[in-house]
Write a protein that holds these residues in place. Structure first.
Motif, short mmCIF file in Angstrom:
data_model
loop_
_atom_site.label_atom_id
_atom_site.label_comp_id
_atom_site.label_asym_id
_atom_site.label_seq_id
_atom_site.Cartn_x
_atom_site.Cartn_y
_atom_site.Cartn_z
N LEU A 55 41.36 34.33 49.85
CA LEU A 55 41.45 33.65 48.57
C LEU A 55 41.86 32.19 48.76
CD1 LEU A 55 41.53 36.70 47.80
CD2 LEU A 55 42.93 36.06 45.87
N TYR A 106 33.33 29.62 47.00
CA TYR A 106 33.56 30.60 45.92
C TYR A 106 33.20 32.02 46.34
CZ TYR A 106 35.14 31.04 41.17
OH TYR A 106 35.91 31.33 40.09
N MET A 164 36.29 33.38 48.07
CA MET A 164 37.33 33.64 47.07
C MET A 164 37.06 34.93 46.33
SD MET A 164 38.11 30.27 44.87
CE MET A 164 37.03 28.98 45.39
N LEU A 165 35.82 35.01 45.86
CA LEU A 165 35.45 36.14 45.02
C LEU A 165 35.40 37.43 45.84
CD1 LEU A 165 34.98 35.96 42.07
CD2 LEU A 165 32.53 35.86 42.46
N LEU A 175 46.31 37.37 41.00
CA LEU A 175 45.62 36.27 41.67
C LEU A 175 44.11 36.51 41.74
CD1 LEU A 175 46.29 33.55 42.88
CD2 LEU A 175 46.58 34.66 45.10
N PRO A 176 43.68 37.68 42.21
CA PRO A 176 42.24 37.95 42.21
C PRO A 176 41.64 37.89 40.81
CG PRO A 176 43.38 39.59 43.53
CD PRO A 176 44.44 38.75 42.88
N PHE A 219 40.67 34.50 39.90
CA PHE A 219 39.44 34.05 40.54
C PHE A 219 38.20 34.66 39.91
CE2 PHE A 219 42.43 33.19 44.06
CZ PHE A 219 42.06 31.89 44.35
N ILE A 220 38.33 35.86 39.43
CA ILE A 220 37.16 36.57 38.93
C ILE A 220 36.83 36.23 37.48
CG2 ILE A 220 36.45 38.89 38.21
CD1 ILE A 220 36.99 39.91 40.83
N VAL A 267 34.06 33.76 36.51
CA VAL A 267 32.68 34.24 36.65
C VAL A 267 32.29 35.11 35.47
CG1 VAL A 267 31.09 35.39 38.20
CG2 VAL A 267 33.13 34.26 39.11
#
Ligand SMILES: Nc1ncnc2c1ncn2[C@@H]1O[C@H](COP(=O)(O)OP(=O)(O)O)[C@@H](O)[C@H]1O
Ligand SMILES: [Mg+2]
Lengths: 296, 245, 232
Positions: free
Chosen positions: B176, B185, B188-189, C63-64, C67-68, C71
């Motif tokens: 991350l 990205y 990260m994803l 945290l994830p 990031f998601i 999207v």
């Protein structure tokens, strides 16, 4: 024989639960401590198996002061039955009954076989042996509780309002069962209740308690009914309201005992030949067959 | 949507698997870290929790300290400890052990406290010793709540371990932060997906375990009728679950 | 300490940022949780599904999720909106169960007598069930408030400004006081918000004032999570 000698219990918060209590509990008899809630009955009972230790005074079992006995060992030698059965919810009926023998190191098979026999003793079907307490009715749970109390074949059985939480019909059943059991086993039973009818029904000796475990009257049911020591006892047993002033009324050829409210209390049998369903009882002395549940 | 396809491509790229910075190694690091932290925290919290639950003493202090610990933001604790003892795994271990203690402690003592008073009383009356009461009554009956505590501690640790990559070079969190730094990205994803999957798998495992340890006699039949009157439950003592990072 | 005195205005700015980040999720999660919790309580089959999904969302590390989310919902990674959306999701995941449990805790006798005297389903919900579930809801909102304030700091590692920025900044520049200041400020803010929620509860539910069972100690200290979460 259990002997209370000037026993006093004051809890740390200052509650004087029992104040200078003395009583002799005869062996192989049922002694009932009866009194309203908070009169110190439970405290008295728990001082026998050292769940509670007295502030002063002594309690002796057959001449040995319980204070000199190791509590855990003492408790394993005394049966204890309580109101909400106190069964272990995560153990099956048979394991619950076998709890103490297993703790004492009795082999599993033996303990289990003994436990199954005890289920018979208390009138339970062996089919429920592998059920969990939550799968039983209240009355069944109490029977299991009694079986567990008997599991170590104790000389003494302490019962703290064991039938207080079941409905009246089941309670009457359990009471009769206890009378039968006691007839067979002849344990030294100390029975605590707030129900005076239950006390009269089960007790050989009855101690009526006031606040602080003070004995208002001690005697057999007959003595107490015939001669209430004072107004407190009289009102407790309901004599003042004429509750127990029974008289005989004739109904359909049999004599029915009726209380002052006109409610039937029993049927008089054995006096007249062939009268009533138990005419077979060849007794010259009239005796009473109680009707379903005492009229309260 | 092509962000996701990129992420999946990144996840499937064999180049991201071998070596000490590959996906398996990072996953292993994160799992190992989580397990060790939980063991450390359990070794401290479970005995203390049992003691509090059994004796009923020290509960106030336990609630206050664990509540206080819980209110502290994880990132703050993590960075502060990292400043103290330097960059590396030491800081995350210390910080996360501290953070994992409250839920486990709460699970341990609430489990004990939730056991019906009358049951314990009866166990004592028939002659169980205090240790036997703990072993045969309180632990089996309190286990589901203890596992519940371990479950929320696990969630918290596995989540915060991701964040710990901010102060130490380990775990899935590296993907991350590395992706963030290079604006990659897909990485990260992809890393995020891995962490989420890991958390959900652990969550599922614990959910199953928690059901498994409910003693049969408690799971079957009717629930106890008189919960309020007959247990030592008091308001505000349920094992508090706070969101992990 | 000198750092603190010369940077008081910075701390204040970050506190304001933090409030802007934390208040909307607390409010939004409550508002969204009402219909969902009602649904979960009202229709048996939906209960398992709604609460399981809520439990799963709750299990996702933050945290994830940060990031998601961009999207999925199109927010920009470092924007306050992204963080607010994530925090709202967590608050919602927690509150849905609280609302369902709170509504379930309403005495069925009371509900039936309300129906008997002529409340419509709609008015019964607003005038009877919701107020009576109030104390449980309040306890839930307190937990959401405290955990939201604490969680909001995480955004700092991806550059969303909050009190958490004091952690990242203090860490990178090696200023312990800055981090400690951030921790203290976060805890204080949590306590203040918690206190505000309690006060609001007293104003809105005067009938609970005398017979309060829930002690008014701050949730941050008690950490009362009114429900034991399960993904059953
Ligand atoms: N552990 C205790 N601590 C303080 N007071 C107690 C405790 N146990 C009982 N009491 C008090 O002692 C009195 C007698 O209680 P108890 O023996 O339980 O009465 P009973 O069984 O007749 O209802 C009551 O006033 C009760 O509140
Ligand atoms: Mg009693």
């Amino acid at each position: 024989m259990i002997e209370f000698r000037s026993v006093t219990k004051e809890f740390p918060d200052g509650t004087l639960a029992v104040d200078d209590f003395s009583l002799t509990v005869p062996s192989h008899r049922t002694t009932v401590l009866v009194g309203s809630s908070g009169s110190g009955k439970t405290t008295l009972l728990r001082m026998i198996n050292r769940m509670v230790d007295p502030t002063s005074g002594t309690i002796e079992i057959d001449g040995v002061s319980v204070a000199s006995l190791e509590p855990v060992k003492l408790r394993r030698s005394i049966g204890y039955v309580m109101q909400n059965s106190g069964l272990l919810p995560h153990r099956t009926v048979v394991d619950n009954v076998a709890t103490v023998p297993l703790l004492r190191g009795v082999p599993r098979r033996t303990a289990r076989a003994d436990a199954l026999r005890l289920l018979d003793t208390v009138g339970l079907d062996r089919a429920i042996a592998d059920r969990y307490p939550s799968q039983l009715s209240g009355g069944q749970q109490q029977r299991v509780g009694v079986a567990r109390g008997l599991a170590v074949d104790p000389n003494i059985l302490l019962m703290d309002e064991p039938f207080g939480a079941v409905d009246p019909i089941v309670r009457a059943e359990l009471q009769q069962e206890l009378i039968r059991l006691q007839h067979e086993l002849g344990k030294t039973v100390v029975f605590v209740t707030h129900d005076i009818d239950e006390a009269f029904l089960l007790g050989d000796q009855i101690a009526i308690l006031r606040e602080g475990g003070r004995i208002a009257q001690l005697g057999t049911p007959a003595e107490i009914l015939a001669n209430p020591a004072d107004d407190f006892v009289a009102s407790f047993v309901g004599a003042d309201r004429g509750k127990r002033a029974l008289h005989v009324e004739s109904q359909d050829g049999s004599d029915v005992l009726v209380d002052s409210d006109g409610r039937p209390a029993g049927v008089l049998v054995g006096q007249r030949s062939g009268a009533g369903p138990s005419g077979g009882a060849r007794s010259d002395v009239p005796h009473i067959v109680p009707t379903e549940g005492p009229p309260r | 949507m092509n962000y996701f396809t990129d992420a999946v491509a990144w996840l499937l790229d064999p180049a991201h698997y071998p070596g000490p910075t590959g996906i398996p190694a990072r996953l292993g690091e994160q799992l190992l870290f989580t397990v060790v932290t939980l063991v450390l925290a359990s070794v401290i919290a479970i005995p203390v929790g049992f003691l509090i639950g059994h004796t009923g003493r020290g509960r106030g202090i336990a609630v206050a300290t664990s509540g206080g610990l819980r209110a502290i933001p994880t990132l703050g604790l993590l960075t502060l400890v990292a400043l103290w003892i330097g960059i590396g795994l030491g800081a995350p271990y210390v910080a996360l052990t501290v953070l994992a203690i409250p839920p486990i402690l709460a699970g341990a003592y609430t489990g004990f406290e939730a056991v019906n008073r009358a049951t314990i009383d009866a166990a004592r009356a028939v002659g169980m010793t205090e240790l036997q009461i703990v072993r045969h009554v309180e632990i089996p009956l309190g286990l589901p709540l203890l596992i519940g505590g371990l479950r929320s501690a696990t969630l918290q640790v596995v989540a915060t371990a991701t964040l710990a990559a901010y102060v130490a070079d380990f775990g899935l969190g590296r993907f991350l932060f590395a992706g963030l730094k290079t604006n990659d990205y897909a990485q990260m994803l992809g890393g995020s997906i891995l962490v989420i999957l890991l958390a959900l798998v652990l969550e599922g495992l614990f959910a199953g375990l928690q059901k498994l340890v409910v003693p049969r006699g408690v799971a079957v039949g009717r629930p106890p009728v008189d919960r309020k009157a007959s247990t030592r439950r008091r308001p505000g003592m349920e094992p508090a679950i706070t969101k992990g990072i | 300490m000198t750092w603190l005195w010369s940077n008081l205005d910075l701390v204040w700015l970050r506190t304001l940022d933090h409030i802007v980040l934390s208040l909307p999720p607390i409010l939004l999660s409550f508002v969204f949780a009402l219909p969902l919790g009602w649904l979960a309580n009202r229709y048996r089959p939906t209960r398992g599904a709604i609460l399981s999904i809520a439990g799963l969302f709750y299990a996702i590390p933050s945290l994830p999720l940060l990031f998601i989310l961009p999207v999925i919902i199109g927010t920009s990674l470092r924007s306050p909106a992204n963080l607010i959306a994530a925090l709202t999701l967590y608050g919602l995941a927690l509150m849905v169960r609280v609302v369902a449990d709170g509504l379930a805790s309403v005495d069925p006798d009371v509900r039936q007598s309300a129906t008997a005297v002529g409340f419509s389903a709609w008015s019964r919900f607003w005038l009877v069930e919701l107020p009576l579930a109030g104390p449980v809801l309040l306890a839930g909102v307190r937990v959401v408030a405290v955990s939201t304030v604490s969680l909001a700091t995480v955004g700092a590692v991806i550059g969303a400004k909050s009190l958490g920025s004091l952690f990242t900044d203090g860490f990178q520049r090696g200023i312990q006081v800055e981090i400690i200041t951030g921790i203290v400020a976060t805890v204080l803010l949590a306590l203040v918000l918690d206190g505000a929620v309690v006060l609001l509860g007293r104003v809105l539910m005067p009938w609970t004032r005398r017979t309060r069972r829930i002690r008014p100690a701050p949730a941050a200290v008690l950490g009362p999570m009114p429900v034991v979460r399960s993904v059953a």
